[in-house]
Design a protein around this motif. Sequence first.
Motif, PDB file in Angstrom:
ATOM      1  N   LEU A  76      94.501  67.373  75.739  1.00  8.77           N
ATOM      2  CA  LEU A  76      95.688  67.463  76.585  1.00  8.77           C
ATOM      3  C   LEU A  76      96.030  68.917  76.931  1.00  8.77           C
ATOM      4  O   LEU A  76      96.587  69.189  77.995  1.00  8.77           O
ATOM      5  CB  LEU A  76      96.899  66.841  75.861  1.00  8.77           C
ATOM      6  N   LYS A  77      95.700  69.825  76.022  1.00  8.28           N
ATOM      7  CA  LYS A  77      96.040  71.239  76.225  1.00  8.28           C
ATOM      8  C   LYS A  77      94.762  72.042  76.399  1.00  8.28           C
ATOM      9  O   LYS A  77      93.827  71.919  75.606  1.00  8.28           O
ATOM     10  CB  LYS A  77      96.823  71.762  75.021  1.00  8.28           C
ATOM     11  N   SER A  78      94.712  72.867  77.428  1.00 14.42           N
ATOM     12  CA  SER A  78      93.532  73.699  77.650  1.00 14.42           C
ATOM     13  C   SER A  78      93.349  74.691  76.512  1.00 14.42           C
ATOM     14  O   SER A  78      94.307  75.313  76.044  1.00 14.42           O
ATOM     15  CB  SER A  78      93.670  74.467  78.970  1.00 14.42           C
ATOM     16  N   LYS A  79      92.091  74.835  76.082  1.00 10.33           N
ATOM     17  CA  LYS A  79      91.764  75.808  75.035  1.00 10.33           C
ATOM     18  C   LYS A  79      91.540  77.198  75.625  1.00 10.33           C
ATOM     19  O   LYS A  79      91.510  78.173  74.892  1.00 10.33           O
ATOM     20  CB  LYS A  79      90.506  75.363  74.283  1.00 10.33           C
TER      21      LYS A  79
ATOM     22  N   VAL B 293     101.768  64.468  76.809  1.00 15.14           N
ATOM     23  CA  VAL B 293     101.616  65.818  77.358  1.00 15.14           C
ATOM     24  C   VAL B 293     102.978  66.502  77.474  1.00 15.14           C
ATOM     25  O   VAL B 293     103.097  67.716  77.239  1.00 15.14           O
ATOM     26  CB  VAL B 293     100.857  65.801  78.700  1.00 15.14           C
ATOM     27  N   ALA B 294     104.003  65.742  77.819  1.00 13.95           N
ATOM     28  CA  ALA B 294     105.349  66.332  77.904  1.00 13.95           C
ATOM     29  C   ALA B 294     105.800  66.834  76.532  1.00 13.95           C
ATOM     30  O   ALA B 294     106.380  67.918  76.409  1.00 13.95           O
ATOM     31  CB  ALA B 294     106.333  65.304  78.455  1.00 13.95           C
ATOM     32  N   ASP B 295     105.528  66.043  75.495  1.00 17.76           N
ATOM     33  CA  ASP B 295     105.879  66.471  74.132  1.00 17.76           C
ATOM     34  C   ASP B 295     105.138  67.748  73.747  1.00 17.76           C
ATOM     35  O   ASP B 295     105.705  68.639  73.095  1.00 17.76           O
ATOM     36  CB  ASP B 295     105.534  65.364  73.129  1.00 17.76           C
ATOM     37  N   LEU B 296     103.872  67.824  74.172  1.00 17.68           N
ATOM     38  CA  LEU B 296     103.073  69.005  73.839  1.00 17.68           C
ATOM     39  C   LEU B 296     103.590  70.235  74.576  1.00 17.68           C
ATOM     40  O   LEU B 296     103.669  71.334  74.007  1.00 17.68           O
ATOM     41  CB  LEU B 296     101.602  68.738  74.199  1.00 17.68           C
TER      42      LEU B 296
END
Length: 488
Positions: free
Chosen positions: A447-450, A478-481
């Motif tokens: 969900l999050k780009s590295k 994704v919103a929580d992240l």
Amino acid sequence: MKKTIHIIGSGFSSLAASCYLAQAGYDVTVFEKNKTIGGRARQLVKEGFTFDIGPTWYWMPDVFERFFADFNKKPSDYYILKKLNPAYSVYFGKDDFITIENTLEKIINAFEKEEPGSSKKLKKFIQTAKSNYNIAIKDLVYNPGVSALELITPATIKKVNQFFSTIKRDVRKEFKNDRLVKILEFPVLFLGAKPSDTPSFYSFMNYADFGLGTFHPKKGMYQVILAMERLALELGVTIKTDAPIEKIIVKNKEAKGIVSKGKLFKSDIVVSGADYHHTETLLDKPFRQYSESYWNKKTFAPSSLLFYVGFDKKLINVNHHTLFFDVDFDIHAEAIYDTPKWPENPLFYASFPSITDNNSAPDGKEAGIFLIPLAPGLEDTPELRATYFEKIMTRFENLTSQSVKNHVIFKESFCINDFIKDYNSYKGNAYGMANTLMQTAFLRPKLKSKRVKNLFFTGQLTVPGPGVPPSLISGKLVADLVTKYHNI
């Protein structure tokens, strides 16, 4: 000053993310490349007929309820939901079908009639499926896929064997009647993989089917998209259509905005609900997480050849949802997953929403949606589409004992080339990446780009997986992240 977020795409996951992020206090704008919102869940309106272009099944109503409840709303605030009875029927030969009704008790009776002694086995199977469903929804699918530890809970430890067995093995161990086997293996096709490649734990889809039932929103699945749009607008989200994205701007390894139609739109954070592979092509190569060989090795859910047909009469011997399993599934599955090619004799699915919903077709007429699952990446030509329409219409007439070819007012088709053109879909897949064991939870694209700070992803190619309810969940995840890493 509010932090700004630009979201690419307006499908279920993007709209869900937009609602959660706006609720959290961000300034959110959604960019949609097409002229209407909805992504794969758009609508076709023609000559008084209305078709859902994409999803037609409304399963797992509790996930929709949970989404709207997060905003102190209910689905009934936006659309009318009807439980279908029967849920669907499955054809195995001419005038030979099994009907799945709207309660577990009725389904158990239908199984017992088909295979004496199977009712006890089905009760036990669904009991396990219900347990799996509760674990999946409560413990697993609302995790962001960051770590393998997400899968380890007291409940899942007891189920560990089910992650290493398969749906096919479990079903065929208990049920000997081939028709019942096909019905029990059918729901996992929504996960995009063969029953032989789908972990037993995913039997929770059988509980979604038999235990929770099949529903229809009045005026079609697009009403859910319109409901989410309305909610998003109420929360202050801006939605731009006819706004394709050409590039994601990165400076000092940080997402700084997007370019649409040559114009720069600066933002603090970028979230993409577009096809994951396509989204990475909007980045310069050093910022892409996954190589072409990575994508090429993954098991993708099928593509589809779809037909949207207006008939000048009401049809008989079909239900709202009707499956045609009169040919060998294993041979068709091989043409999708093992040696990709156009299947000689395809299984197909048909939906006739106008049986339930008079908004779908003019009086005395019928709206039909026909779907043939295909391997992604195949050649797609008008000639092939015409050949396969003729094939399934011939079989349809024979199996349901009625004439339909001479009653077609119009037909529109949608296939691999359209999935690529309209959705930038990798190889024209329809449902994202399959949920096989090695493509589950933390093993899916992140969900999050590295590589790029402030760049996030959502949708069917990431967590938790294919389908409408998982897409709603993906938007929340994704919103929580985002809020975890960017407290306002």
